[in-house]
Design an enzyme around this catalytic site. Structure first.
Site, PDB file in Angstrom:
ATOM      1  N   CYS A  38      -2.232   0.520   1.061  1.00  0.00           N
ATOM      2  CA  CYS A  38      -2.065  -0.908   1.332  1.00  0.00           C
ATOM      3  C   CYS A  38      -0.782  -1.381   0.667  1.00  0.00           C
ATOM      4  O   CYS A  38      -0.680  -1.403  -0.567  1.00  0.00           O
ATOM      5  CB  CYS A  38      -3.274  -1.682   0.812  1.00  0.00           C
ATOM      6  SG  CYS A  38      -3.133  -3.470   1.026  1.00  0.00           S
ATOM      7  N   PHE A  39       0.184  -1.796   1.461  1.00  0.00           N
ATOM      8  CA  PHE A  39       1.461  -2.245   0.908  1.00  0.00           C
ATOM      9  C   PHE A  39       1.338  -3.620   0.265  1.00  0.00           C
ATOM     10  O   PHE A  39       2.119  -3.963  -0.626  1.00  0.00           O
ATOM     11  CB  PHE A  39       2.524  -2.264   2.009  1.00  0.00           C
ATOM     12  CG  PHE A  39       2.967  -0.897   2.429  1.00  0.00           C
ATOM     13  CD1 PHE A  39       3.894  -0.192   1.681  1.00  0.00           C
ATOM     14  CD2 PHE A  39       2.446  -0.303   3.572  1.00  0.00           C
ATOM     15  CE1 PHE A  39       4.303   1.077   2.062  1.00  0.00           C
ATOM     16  CE2 PHE A  39       2.858   0.958   3.962  1.00  0.00           C
ATOM     17  CZ  PHE A  39       3.791   1.656   3.204  1.00  0.00           C
TER      18      PHE A  39
END
Length: 263
Positions: free
Chosen positions: A111-112
Site C-alpha cells: 500500500c503506497f
C-alpha cells in the site's frame, strides 16, 4: 524502482494533507455554520452531534492508519539467500516486496498510501482504515453539500444536481458569483466522493478475499488455498473480540492472523 520509492513518500503525504484539510474545513467552516436549534437541548445540538460523529470516524481512520504503519508484517529475512533456506518458508504465503526490500508472511499487497506492505499482522487494521476513511469522506461530503446548499441556495433534490454542480460553479467562479472558499469546498466534495467510493470498494474487495481465505497476491499467482469455513477465515484476521477493535483502533484483538500459517 526510483519512481515507486518516490510514490511511497508522496502518497502518504497526499493522504495526510487531505486529512488536515478535511479537519480544518469541518472545524472552522462546517461546524460554525450549524446554528443552534431553539427547540433542541445543548446535548442534542446539531453542531455537537456532528462534531462527535466526525471525530469518531476520523479518529478510527487515522488510528488504524498509524497501526498499519507500526504493525508491519513479519520480516522473514531467513527466507532470503540460498535455495535451501528459501525451501524452509511456505512459498504460497510469502512474497518479496521490492519497495520494502523484505520477505513478508501472508503478503497481500504493498500500500503506497501507508508506505508499508499489508500482510498477516496489519490486515485487520488496513480493512478498518479503508472502512472508516470511506465513512469519513462520505460523511464530509454530506456535510459539505449541506453547507454549499445553504450558502449558495442550491437545491440537491434533483439527482443530477451534484453532477452539474462543478461545471456550473466553475463558470460562476470566473464571473465572480462564487467565492474562492466556496469553490474550494465544491472541489473537495468531488474529492471526498471519489476517495470514499474507492476506499469502500477496496474494503469490500478485501473482505471478500478474507472470507475466502485468500490474499491478492495468491489470487494473482493462482495459488490454491486450503478450504475452510468463512467464519474461521474471518476469525483469523479480526479475532474473537472483533467488536472491540471495530470501535477503538488498537493492535490485534485475539487475532490469529499474526501466526505463521502454511497455506
Amino acid at each position: 524502482m526510483l519512481a515507486l520509492r518516490l510514490l511511497n513518500v508522496v502518497a502518504p503525504a497526499y493522504f495526510l494533507c487531505i486529512s488536515l484539510v478535511t479537519f480544518v474545513l469541518q472545524l472552522f467552516l462546517f461546524l460554525p455554520s450549524m446554528r443552534e436549534d431553539p427547540a433542541a437541548t445543548r446535548l442534542l445540538s446539531p453542531a455537537l452531534l456532528h462534531g462527535a460523529l466526525f471525530l469518531f470516524l476520523s479518529a478510527n481512520a487515522l488510528g488504524n492508519y498509524v497501526l498499519v504503519i507500526q504493525n508491519s508484517p513479519d520480516d522473514l529475512g531467513a527466507c532470503q539467500g540460498s535455495s535451501a533456506r528459501r525451501a524452509l518458508c511456505p512459498p504460497p504465503s510469502t512474497h518479496f516486496c521490492r519497495v520494502c526490500a523484505r520477505v513478508t508472511l501472508r503478503h497481500d499487497h504493498h500500500c503506497f498510501f501507508t508506505g508499508n506492505c499489508i500482510g498477516s499482522r496489519n490486515m485487520r487494521n488496513f480493512v478498518l482504515f479503508c472502512l472508516y476513511t470511506s465513512l469519513a469522506c462520505l460523511y464530509s461530503m454530506v456535510a459539505g453539500v449541506a453547507y454549499i446548499s445553504a450558502v449558495l441556495s442550491i437545491s440537491f433534490a434533483h439527482p443530477l444536481a451534484f453532477l452539474t454542480l462543478l461545471p456550473t460553479s466553475i463558470s460562476q467562479f470566473f464571473s465572480g458569483a462564487v467565492l474562492g472558499s466556496d469553490m474550494f469546498v465544491i472541489l473537495m466534495l468531488y474529492l471526498w466522493f471519489a476517495v470514499g467510493l474507492a476506499c469502500a470498494g477496496f474494503c469490500c474487495h478485501q473482505l471478500l478475499l478474507i472470507l475466502r481465505g485468500q490474499t491478492r497476491h495468491q489470487v494473482r499467482k493462482g495459488v490454491a488455498v486450503r478450504a475452510q469455513p468463512w467464519r474461521k477465515n474471518l476469525q483469523e484476521v479480526f479475532g474473537k473480540r472483533w467488536l472491540l477493535g471495530l470501535l477503538v483502533p488498537m493492535f490485534n484483538v485475539g487475532s490469529e492472523g499474526s501466526k505463521p500459517q502454511d497455506k
